[in-house]
Design a protein around this motif. Structure first.
Motif, PDB file in Angstrom:
ATOM      1  N   ALA A 122       0.678  -1.213  -0.135  1.00 16.13           N
ATOM      2  CA  ALA A 122       0.039  -0.137  -0.003  1.00 16.13           C
ATOM      3  C   ALA A 122       0.643   1.450   0.088  1.00 16.13           C
ATOM      4  CB  ALA A 122      -0.966   0.000   1.247  1.00 16.13           C
ATOM      5  N   ALA A 123       2.045   1.221   0.878  1.00 17.30           N
ATOM      6  CA  ALA A 123       2.744   2.467   0.789  1.00 17.30           C
ATOM      7  C   ALA A 123       3.575   2.730  -0.729  1.00 17.30           C
ATOM      8  CB  ALA A 123       4.132   2.145   1.919  1.00 17.30           C
ATOM      9  N   PHE A 124       3.898   1.711  -1.334  1.00 18.43           N
ATOM     10  CA  PHE A 124       4.444   1.899  -2.588  1.00 18.43           C
ATOM     11  C   PHE A 124       3.192   2.453  -3.662  1.00 18.43           C
ATOM     12  CE2 PHE A 124       5.549   0.282  -7.143  1.00 18.43           C
ATOM     13  CZ  PHE A 124       6.843   1.213  -7.130  1.00 18.43           C
ATOM     14  N   ALA A 125       2.144   1.850  -3.365  1.00 18.50           N
ATOM     15  CA  ALA A 125       0.883   2.336  -4.527  1.00 18.50           C
ATOM     16  C   ALA A 125       0.818   3.854  -4.073  1.00 18.50           C
ATOM     17  CB  ALA A 125      -0.376   2.013  -4.117  1.00 18.50           C
ATOM     18  N   ARG A 126       0.576   4.391  -2.822  1.00 21.46           N
ATOM     19  CA  ARG A 126       0.676   5.721  -2.511  1.00 21.46           C
ATOM     20  C   ARG A 126       1.809   6.557  -3.212  1.00 21.46           C
ATOM     21  NH1 ARG A 126      -1.286   3.418   2.660  1.00 21.46           N
ATOM     22  NH2 ARG A 126       0.782   3.561   3.466  1.00 21.46           N
ATOM     23  N   ASP A 127       2.993   5.811  -3.305  1.00 21.75           N
ATOM     24  CA  ASP A 127       4.011   6.691  -3.742  1.00 21.75           C
ATOM     25  C   ASP A 127       3.891   6.800  -5.347  1.00 21.75           C
ATOM     26  OD1 ASP A 127       5.460   6.607  -1.166  1.00 21.75           O
ATOM     27  OD2 ASP A 127       6.751   4.965  -1.769  1.00 21.75           O
ATOM     28  N   VAL A 128       3.502   5.825  -5.825  1.00 24.80           N
ATOM     29  CA  VAL A 128       2.926   5.868  -7.376  1.00 24.80           C
ATOM     30  C   VAL A 128       2.142   7.026  -7.531  1.00 24.80           C
ATOM     31  CG1 VAL A 128       2.115   4.724  -9.281  1.00 24.80           C
ATOM     32  CG2 VAL A 128       3.879   3.661  -7.932  1.00 24.80           C
ATOM     33  N   ALA A 129       1.037   7.053  -6.759  1.00 20.07           N
ATOM     34  CA  ALA A 129      -0.159   7.777  -7.026  1.00 20.07           C
ATOM     35  C   ALA A 129       0.245   9.467  -6.802  1.00 20.07           C
ATOM     36  CB  ALA A 129      -1.269   7.728  -5.953  1.00 20.07           C
ATOM     37  N   ASP A 130       1.136   9.610  -5.759  1.00 16.03           N
ATOM     38  CA  ASP A 130       1.701  10.800  -5.498  1.00 16.03           C
ATOM     39  C   ASP A 130       2.547  11.488  -6.725  1.00 16.03           C
ATOM     40  OD1 ASP A 130       0.252  10.873  -3.234  1.00 16.03           O
ATOM     41  OD2 ASP A 130       2.018  10.645  -1.701  1.00 16.03           O
ATOM     42  N   LEU A 131       3.469  10.629  -7.033  1.00 17.28           N
ATOM     43  CA  LEU A 131       4.344  10.530  -8.219  1.00 17.28           C
ATOM     44  C   LEU A 131       3.529  11.167  -9.465  1.00 17.28           C
ATOM     45  CD1 LEU A 131       6.813  11.009  -9.974  1.00 17.28           C
ATOM     46  CD2 LEU A 131       6.685   8.577 -10.597  1.00 17.28           C
ATOM     47  N   ILE A 132       2.383  10.702  -9.827  1.00 21.16           N
ATOM     48  CA  ILE A 132       1.455  10.735 -11.015  1.00 21.16           C
ATOM     49  C   ILE A 132       0.633  12.241 -10.706  1.00 21.16           C
ATOM     50  CG2 ILE A 132      -0.514  10.082 -12.126  1.00 21.16           C
ATOM     51  CD1 ILE A 132       0.148   7.182 -11.937  1.00 21.16           C
ATOM     52  N   ALA A 133       0.415  12.209  -9.496  1.00 23.10           N
ATOM     53  CA  ALA A 133      -0.214  13.512  -9.087  1.00 23.10           C
ATOM     54  C   ALA A 133       0.617  14.730  -9.134  1.00 23.10           C
ATOM     55  CB  ALA A 133      -0.734  13.643  -7.819  1.00 23.10           C
ATOM     56  N   SER A 134       1.820  14.738  -8.964  1.00 20.06           N
ATOM     57  CA  SER A 134       2.783  15.773  -8.954  1.00 20.06           C
ATOM     58  C   SER A 134       3.043  16.175 -10.397  1.00 20.06           C
ATOM     59  CB  SER A 134       4.029  15.318  -8.213  1.00 20.06           C
ATOM     60  OG  SER A 134       3.779  15.337  -6.988  1.00 20.06           O
ATOM     61  N   LEU A 135       3.331  15.165 -11.243  1.00 25.83           N
ATOM     62  CA  LEU A 135       3.473  15.361 -12.725  1.00 25.83           C
ATOM     63  C   LEU A 135       2.116  16.112 -13.293  1.00 25.83           C
ATOM     64  CD1 LEU A 135       5.225  12.000 -13.610  1.00 25.83           C
ATOM     65  CD2 LEU A 135       6.275  14.223 -12.725  1.00 25.83           C
ATOM     66  N   ARG A 136       1.146  15.767 -12.910  1.00 29.44           N
ATOM     67  CA  ARG A 136      -0.266  16.231 -13.663  1.00 29.44           C
ATOM     68  C   ARG A 136      -0.404  17.682 -13.054  1.00 29.44           C
ATOM     69  NH1 ARG A 136      -5.019  11.837 -12.506  1.00 29.44           N
ATOM     70  NH2 ARG A 136      -4.370  10.143 -14.098  1.00 29.44           N
ATOM     71  N   ALA A 137      -0.006  17.955 -11.893  1.00 27.85           N
ATOM     72  CA  ALA A 137       0.129  19.463 -11.366  1.00 27.85           C
ATOM     73  C   ALA A 137       1.069  20.374 -12.144  1.00 27.85           C
ATOM     74  CB  ALA A 137       0.271  19.517 -10.032  1.00 27.85           C
ATOM     75  N   ARG A 241      -4.306  -2.616  -4.418  1.00 28.38           N
ATOM     76  CA  ARG A 241      -3.392  -1.656  -4.488  1.00 28.38           C
ATOM     77  C   ARG A 241      -3.608  -0.639  -5.452  1.00 28.38           C
ATOM     78  NH1 ARG A 241      -3.128  -4.485   0.086  1.00 28.38           N
ATOM     79  NH2 ARG A 241      -3.318  -6.374  -1.636  1.00 28.38           N
ATOM     80  N   ARG A 242      -3.983  -1.276  -6.948  1.00 24.90           N
ATOM     81  CA  ARG A 242      -4.621  -0.178  -7.779  1.00 24.90           C
ATOM     82  C   ARG A 242      -5.516   0.481  -7.360  1.00 24.90           C
ATOM     83  NH1 ARG A 242      -4.025  -5.247 -10.816  1.00 24.90           N
ATOM     84  NH2 ARG A 242      -6.412  -5.320 -11.169  1.00 24.90           N
ATOM     85  N   ASP A 243      -6.724  -0.154  -6.466  1.00 25.07           N
ATOM     86  CA  ASP A 243      -7.498   0.817  -6.131  1.00 25.07           C
ATOM     87  C   ASP A 243      -7.080   2.018  -5.279  1.00 25.07           C
ATOM     88  OD1 ASP A 243      -9.510  -0.871  -7.243  1.00 25.07           O
ATOM     89  OD2 ASP A 243      -9.920  -1.913  -5.482  1.00 25.07           O
ATOM     90  N   ILE A 244      -6.055   1.756  -4.528  1.00 23.74           N
ATOM     91  CA  ILE A 244      -5.423   3.073  -3.727  1.00 23.74           C
ATOM     92  C   ILE A 244      -4.875   3.831  -4.656  1.00 23.74           C
ATOM     93  CG2 ILE A 244      -3.665   3.876  -2.332  1.00 23.74           C
ATOM     94  CD1 ILE A 244      -3.533   0.953  -0.990  1.00 23.74           C
ATOM     95  N   VAL A 245      -4.457   3.600  -5.768  1.00 29.18           N
ATOM     96  CA  VAL A 245      -3.829   4.572  -6.698  1.00 29.18           C
ATOM     97  C   VAL A 245      -5.083   5.358  -7.382  1.00 29.18           C
ATOM     98  CG1 VAL A 245      -2.761   4.988  -9.023  1.00 29.18           C
ATOM     99  CG2 VAL A 245      -1.800   3.274  -7.295  1.00 29.18           C
ATOM    100  N   ARG A 246      -6.220   4.435  -7.907  1.00 32.88           N
ATOM    101  CA  ARG A 246      -7.408   5.282  -8.514  1.00 32.88           C
ATOM    102  C   ARG A 246      -8.003   6.266  -7.305  1.00 32.88           C
ATOM    103  NH1 ARG A 246     -12.579   2.259 -11.178  1.00 32.88           N
ATOM    104  NH2 ARG A 246     -13.630   4.397 -11.691  1.00 32.88           N
ATOM    105  N   SER A 247      -8.017   5.839  -6.253  1.00 33.92           N
ATOM    106  CA  SER A 247      -8.890   6.539  -5.283  1.00 33.92           C
ATOM    107  C   SER A 247      -8.006   7.871  -4.853  1.00 33.92           C
ATOM    108  CB  SER A 247      -9.095   5.880  -3.827  1.00 33.92           C
ATOM    109  OG  SER A 247      -9.516   6.721  -2.768  1.00 33.92           O
ATOM    110  N   ARG A 248      -6.741   7.617  -4.867  1.00 31.28           N
ATOM    111  CA  ARG A 248      -6.002   8.616  -4.362  1.00 31.28           C
ATOM    112  C   ARG A 248      -5.725   9.988  -5.526  1.00 31.28           C
ATOM    113  NH1 ARG A 248      -2.619   8.699   0.073  1.00 31.28           N
ATOM    114  NH2 ARG A 248      -0.897  10.051  -0.087  1.00 31.28           N
ATOM    115  N   LEU A 249      -5.933   9.188  -6.826  1.00 29.42           N
ATOM    116  CA  LEU A 249      -5.984  10.286  -7.803  1.00 29.42           C
ATOM    117  C   LEU A 249      -7.203  10.847  -8.308  1.00 29.42           C
ATOM    118  CD1 LEU A 249      -3.337   8.541 -10.170  1.00 29.42           C
ATOM    119  CD2 LEU A 249      -2.854  10.707  -8.884  1.00 29.42           C
ATOM    120  N   GLY A 250      -8.273  10.125  -7.771  1.00 35.68           N
ATOM    121  CA  GLY A 250      -9.743  10.380  -8.189  1.00 35.68           C
ATOM    122  C   GLY A 250     -10.223  10.263  -9.548  1.00 35.68           C
TER     123      GLY A 250
END
Length: 298
Positions: A122-137, A241-250
């Motif tokens: 789950a921690a790595f999934a959050r890291d991946v989501a945070d990376l994607i969110a930062s790039l999208r911003a 864990r994919r669901d974590i990424v999806r939820s974190r990115l909305g």
């Protein structure tokens, strides 16, 4: 050899080029890295530098221009990534035995992510989501996707997918996979282009102690379909864990399914093309296809 047009390169050739063009590294140990990468041969120079040599033959001037664009994209990426990423250090010239330009960049420590090692993290999934969110911003500065690769219109890849299906007979359940592509290619756009790494495969993600520690190969950083970087979740993570990424990115339904479509397009090309020359990449394609076929949403 992975490619019919592959250019040979070895440590002795690299040492000649380094001594001639970057004499400050002439006393450093040079080692070729075992990598699942398919576009470049990577050599480590001492403890803090890496050299990247394009593997596929191309015009020398075009290669140099490509590497200059890559360096600019890497520099821009570094300003937006919350994780370490190599910095450009120099551009090498063609030599007597290697006919193209090559790149020197900083070294980032870490282990390459694998499609099984962190699937349940789950921690790595959050890291991946945070990376994607930062790039999208990051600001696209008015730029839009304008390349032939992944990140634009899904139907533009029909011809390539047909090549993949024909070459996968006997290797995969092609009839089922053709049916899946027929559905995925019809997905509408999920939103305006955002800034994207554009190749978030496991080989480009480095981990330490189970967490994302670095991001490689950012030379393609640019605007693309907002779903494109979601391929990292499909390549690396299990369903929860994919669901974590999806939820974190909305991510909505269309965006999430387009991420599956880009992962599918990529995976189909890996299985047959690298079956004999790069088994790790071929295996990645198989594992990603398995994830896609087993997911009830797909």
């Amino acid at each position: 050899m992975m490619h019919d047009d592959q250019v040979p390169i070895d440590a002795d050739m690299v040492r000649e080029l380094v001594v001639d063009q970057f004499p400050e590294y002439r006393h450093e140990r040079i080692v070729r890295l075992a990598s699942a990468g398919t576009d470049n041969a990577i050599f480590r120079i001492g403890s803090g530098v890496a050299a990247r040599f394009p593997l596929r033959a191309m015009d020398a001037a075009a290669c140099a221009e490509m590497l200059r664009r890559d360096a600019a994209a890497m520099t821009e990426f570094a300003t937006h990534s919350p994780y370490a990423t190599p910095r450009p250090l120099g551009l090498g010239r063609p030599g007597a035995r290697y006919p193209m330009a090559w790149a020197v960049q900083s070294w980032i420590d870490g282990e390459t992510a694998t499609p099984t090692g962190l699937a349940a993290s789950a921690a790595f999934a959050r890291d991946v989501a945070d990376l994607i969110a930062s790039l999208r911003a990051a600001d696209t500065r008015g730029r839009r996707f304008d390349g032939p690769g992944r990140g634009g219109r899904l139907p533009d890849h029909d011809d390539w997918m047909d090549v993949c299906f024909r070459n996968s007979d006997g290797l995969l359940d092609v009839a089922r996979l053709r049916g899946l592509w027929a559905r995925l290619r019809e997905l509408p756009p999920s939103g305006p282009d955002v800034m994207s790494h554009r190749d978030l495969i496991p080989a480009n993600l480095l981990v330490r102690d189970g967490r994302l520690a670095g991001v490689l190969d950012a030379g393609g950083f640019g605007p693309a379909d907002p779903a494109l970087d979601l391929v990292a979740a499909w390549h690396l993570l299990d369903r929860d864990r994919r669901d974590i990424v999806r939820s974190r990115l909305g991510s909505g339904d269309v965006e999430w399914m387009r991420g599956a479509a880009w992962a599918f397009q990529q995976a189909m090309g890996l299985v047959w093309y690298y079956r004999r020359t790069n088994p790790r990449m071929s295996a990645l394609g198989r594992s990603t296809l398995s994830r896609l076929l087993d997911d009830p949403l797909v």
